[in-house]
Motif scaffolding. Structure first.
Motif, PDB file in Angstrom:
ATOM      1  N   LEU A 152       0.534  -1.045  -0.458  1.00 55.00           N
ATOM      2  CA  LEU A 152      -0.212  -0.061  -0.122  1.00 55.00           C
ATOM      3  C   LEU A 152       0.920   1.376   0.379  1.00 55.00           C
ATOM      4  N   ILE A 153       2.139   1.161   0.804  1.00 54.75           N
ATOM      5  CA  ILE A 153       2.541   2.603   0.864  1.00 54.75           C
ATOM      6  C   ILE A 153       3.489   2.650  -0.879  1.00 54.75           C
ATOM      7  N   ASN A 154       4.258   1.144  -0.893  1.00 56.05           N
ATOM      8  CA  ASN A 154       4.508   1.675  -2.516  1.00 56.05           C
ATOM      9  C   ASN A 154       4.057   2.347  -3.527  1.00 56.05           C
ATOM     10  N   ALA A 155       2.975   1.886  -3.359  1.00 53.81           N
ATOM     11  CA  ALA A 155       1.615   2.238  -4.149  1.00 53.81           C
ATOM     12  C   ALA A 155       1.392   4.043  -4.483  1.00 53.81           C
ATOM     13  N   LEU A 156       1.183   3.876  -2.756  1.00 58.38           N
ATOM     14  CA  LEU A 156       1.398   6.387  -2.775  1.00 58.38           C
ATOM     15  C   LEU A 156       2.226   6.590  -3.082  1.00 58.38           C
ATOM     16  N   VAL A 157       3.747   6.551  -2.748  1.00 59.87           N
ATOM     17  CA  VAL A 157       4.803   6.866  -2.797  1.00 59.87           C
ATOM     18  C   VAL A 157       4.956   6.982  -4.354  1.00 59.87           C
ATOM     19  N   SER A 158       4.516   5.438  -5.136  1.00 60.22           N
ATOM     20  CA  SER A 158       5.001   5.944  -6.590  1.00 60.22           C
ATOM     21  C   SER A 158       3.879   6.276  -7.169  1.00 60.22           C
ATOM     22  N   PRO A 167      11.700 -12.068  10.875  1.00 59.78           N
ATOM     23  CA  PRO A 167      12.224 -12.718   9.942  1.00 59.78           C
ATOM     24  C   PRO A 167      11.984 -13.475   8.695  1.00 59.78           C
ATOM     25  N   ASP A 168      10.608 -14.068   8.722  1.00 63.79           N
ATOM     26  CA  ASP A 168       9.520 -14.409   8.024  1.00 63.79           C
ATOM     27  C   ASP A 168       9.318 -13.791   7.060  1.00 63.79           C
ATOM     28  N   ARG A 169       9.122 -12.552   6.760  1.00 62.18           N
ATOM     29  CA  ARG A 169       8.673 -11.334   6.071  1.00 62.18           C
ATOM     30  C   ARG A 169       9.582 -10.325   5.358  1.00 62.18           C
ATOM     31  N   ALA A 170      10.777 -11.181   5.291  1.00 63.65           N
ATOM     32  CA  ALA A 170      11.655  -9.798   4.648  1.00 63.65           C
ATOM     33  C   ALA A 170      11.336  -9.515   3.226  1.00 63.65           C
ATOM     34  N   THR A 171      11.691  -8.497   2.350  1.00 64.78           N
ATOM     35  CA  THR A 171      11.731  -7.894   1.492  1.00 64.78           C
ATOM     36  C   THR A 171      13.432  -8.648   0.530  1.00 64.78           C
ATOM     37  N   LEU A 172      14.167  -7.897  -0.053  1.00 65.38           N
ATOM     38  CA  LEU A 172      15.467  -8.442  -1.039  1.00 65.38           C
ATOM     39  C   LEU A 172      16.055  -6.960   0.025  1.00 65.38           C
ATOM     40  N   PRO A 173      15.859  -5.640  -0.292  1.00 62.22           N
ATOM     41  CA  PRO A 173      16.565  -4.687   0.595  1.00 62.22           C
ATOM     42  C   PRO A 173      17.218  -4.766   1.888  1.00 62.22           C
ATOM     43  N   LEU A 174      16.057  -5.470   2.957  1.00 64.33           N
ATOM     44  CA  LEU A 174      15.657  -5.864   4.762  1.00 64.33           C
ATOM     45  C   LEU A 174      17.367  -6.847   3.827  1.00 64.33           C
ATOM     46  N   GLN A 175      16.640  -7.511   3.691  1.00 65.22           N
ATOM     47  CA  GLN A 175      17.845  -9.047   3.364  1.00 65.22           C
ATOM     48  C   GLN A 175      18.535  -8.817   3.440  1.00 65.22           C
ATOM     49  N   VAL A 176      19.156  -7.872   2.450  1.00 64.46           N
ATOM     50  CA  VAL A 176      20.363  -7.391   1.322  1.00 64.46           C
ATOM     51  C   VAL A 176      21.148  -6.520   3.556  1.00 64.46           C
ATOM     52  N   TYR A 177      19.902  -5.258   3.615  1.00 64.99           N
ATOM     53  CA  TYR A 177      20.444  -4.849   4.806  1.00 64.99           C
ATOM     54  C   TYR A 177      20.998  -5.878   6.670  1.00 64.99           C
ATOM     55  N   ARG A 178      19.789  -7.203   6.262  1.00 68.00           N
ATOM     56  CA  ARG A 178      20.932  -7.661   7.717  1.00 68.00           C
ATOM     57  C   ARG A 178      21.667  -8.999   7.264  1.00 68.00           C
ATOM     58  N   LEU A 179      22.020  -9.130   6.101  1.00 63.76           N
ATOM     59  CA  LEU A 179      23.396  -9.654   5.827  1.00 63.76           C
ATOM     60  C   LEU A 179      24.239  -8.741   6.112  1.00 63.76           C
ATOM     61  N   LEU A 191      10.539   0.317  -8.790  1.00 62.25           N
ATOM     62  CA  LEU A 191      10.709   1.328  -6.834  1.00 62.25           C
ATOM     63  C   LEU A 191      10.456   0.782  -6.245  1.00 62.25           C
ATOM     64  N   SER A 192       9.083   0.009  -6.341  1.00 66.05           N
ATOM     65  CA  SER A 192       9.025  -1.198  -4.985  1.00 66.05           C
ATOM     66  C   SER A 192      10.337  -2.296  -5.280  1.00 66.05           C
ATOM     67  N   ILE A 193      10.357  -2.765  -6.108  1.00 64.95           N
ATOM     68  CA  ILE A 193      11.188  -3.803  -5.695  1.00 64.95           C
ATOM     69  C   ILE A 193      12.614  -3.100  -4.469  1.00 64.95           C
ATOM     70  N   GLY A 194      13.263  -2.021  -5.353  1.00 68.62           N
ATOM     71  CA  GLY A 194      14.558  -1.442  -4.388  1.00 68.62           C
ATOM     72  C   GLY A 194      14.119  -1.532  -2.670  1.00 68.62           C
ATOM     73  N   ASP A 195      12.527  -0.703  -3.094  1.00 68.60           N
ATOM     74  CA  ASP A 195      12.682   0.420  -1.560  1.00 68.60           C
ATOM     75  C   ASP A 195      13.299  -0.207   0.228  1.00 68.60           C
TER      76      ASP A 195
END
Length: 272
Positions: free
Chosen positions: A147-153, A223-235, A209-213
């Motif tokens: 929802l937030i990504n759609a509103l920001v875009s 830990p079970d609902r991370a997106t890829l940018p958050l996973q990069v940050y965690r790694l 924009l949504s993929i990289g947010d």
């Protein structure tokens, strides 16, 4: 009768000769450009384009070079996060276009500017506080992020679609009224076919924009609902730099791939 025939002939000739000057909206001809014809203009353009490309491509090349060796280190959690990012991007793109299309044809650009006026983190924090007394916010991490990504875009999509929608309305509104087209027929036969190219571009930009947010998901995700940018940050936080570089390369490929697919799809359908 002869005068009527002459008038019709003159009108058809003027329509044919003036197709590139605004007299033939239905012919959909590309307007020729006369700028950048001189040698000095071309050299200047090449210089500035080269500097911009160097500024943009140098960091991306570093991501590619550093990430190639880390692709083999990606675990199941990273691939699952990539799937979450793709699903969120597709859903937010569809939602953003569903909002942008009617707003672009009804002068609702001011409504869409709310995505720029309000910070995504502020909106996410507000939603977190609203939902917390009633439901576990972590369960709604991905829907809220969508929802937030759609509103920001939305402001970017409106900026892309509104000029084209206004041009279509100016060119074909009176013809549609004369033919008695219903709103659904106008949308299906006139508006959407001529908005394929900007729709593809807006969809590609929204998906990228949504993929990289990395914003709202940091407030909601477990830990079970991370997106890829958050996973990069965690790694990176766990000092797995090689795996983080591989995940960053995967993120880069997904972002550019989503943009290219949507934009290319819009261009191909616009040419058919």
């Amino acid at each position: 009768m002869i005068q009527l025939g002459l008038a019709l002939t003159a009108g058809l000739v003027a329509l044919w000769l003036g197709a590139g000057a605004g007299f033939g909206a239905g012919l959909d001809r590309a307007l020729p450009r006369w700028d950048g014809q001189g040698l000095a203009a071309r050299i200047t353009d090449m210089l500035w384009i080269g500097l911009a490309a160097l500024f943009l491509l140098a960091p991306l090349m570093m991501v590619v070079l550093r990430g190639l060796g880390g692709l083999a280190l990606l675990g199941p959690g990273t691939w699952e996060a990539a799937g979450h990012s793709v699903s969120v991007a597709l859903a937010s793109t569809a939602l953003c276009l569903l909002w942008a299309l009617p707003l672009s044809t009804r002068g609702g650009e001011l409504v869409g500017l709310a995505g720029i006026a309000l910070s995504p983190l502020v909106l996410g924090t507000g939603l977190f506080l609203i939902l917390r007394p009633y439901v576990n916010p972590f369960v709604l991490a991905l829907p809220v992020t969508t929802l937030i990504n759609a509103l920001v875009s939305l402001p970017f999509a409106l900026r892309i679609l509104r000029p084209e929608a206004e041009a279509v309305r100016a060119d074909y509104r009176r013809l549609a009224q004369a033919l008695g087209l219903t709103p659904l027929a106008w949308l299906r036969l006139v508006l959407l076919p001529r908005l394929r190219r900007p729709l593809g571009f807006a969809a590609g930009l929204t998906a990228a924009l949504s993929i990289g947010d990395l914003g709202v998901i940091a407030l909601f995700a477990d830990p079970d609902r991370a997106t890829l940018p958050l996973q990069v940050y965690r790694l990176m936080g766990s000092y797995q730099m090689e795996a983080a570089a591989g995940a960053a390369l995967l993120l880069l490929c997904l972002s550019f791939g989503a943009f290219w697919l949507f934009d290319r799809g819009g261009r191909i359908h616009a040419e058919t």
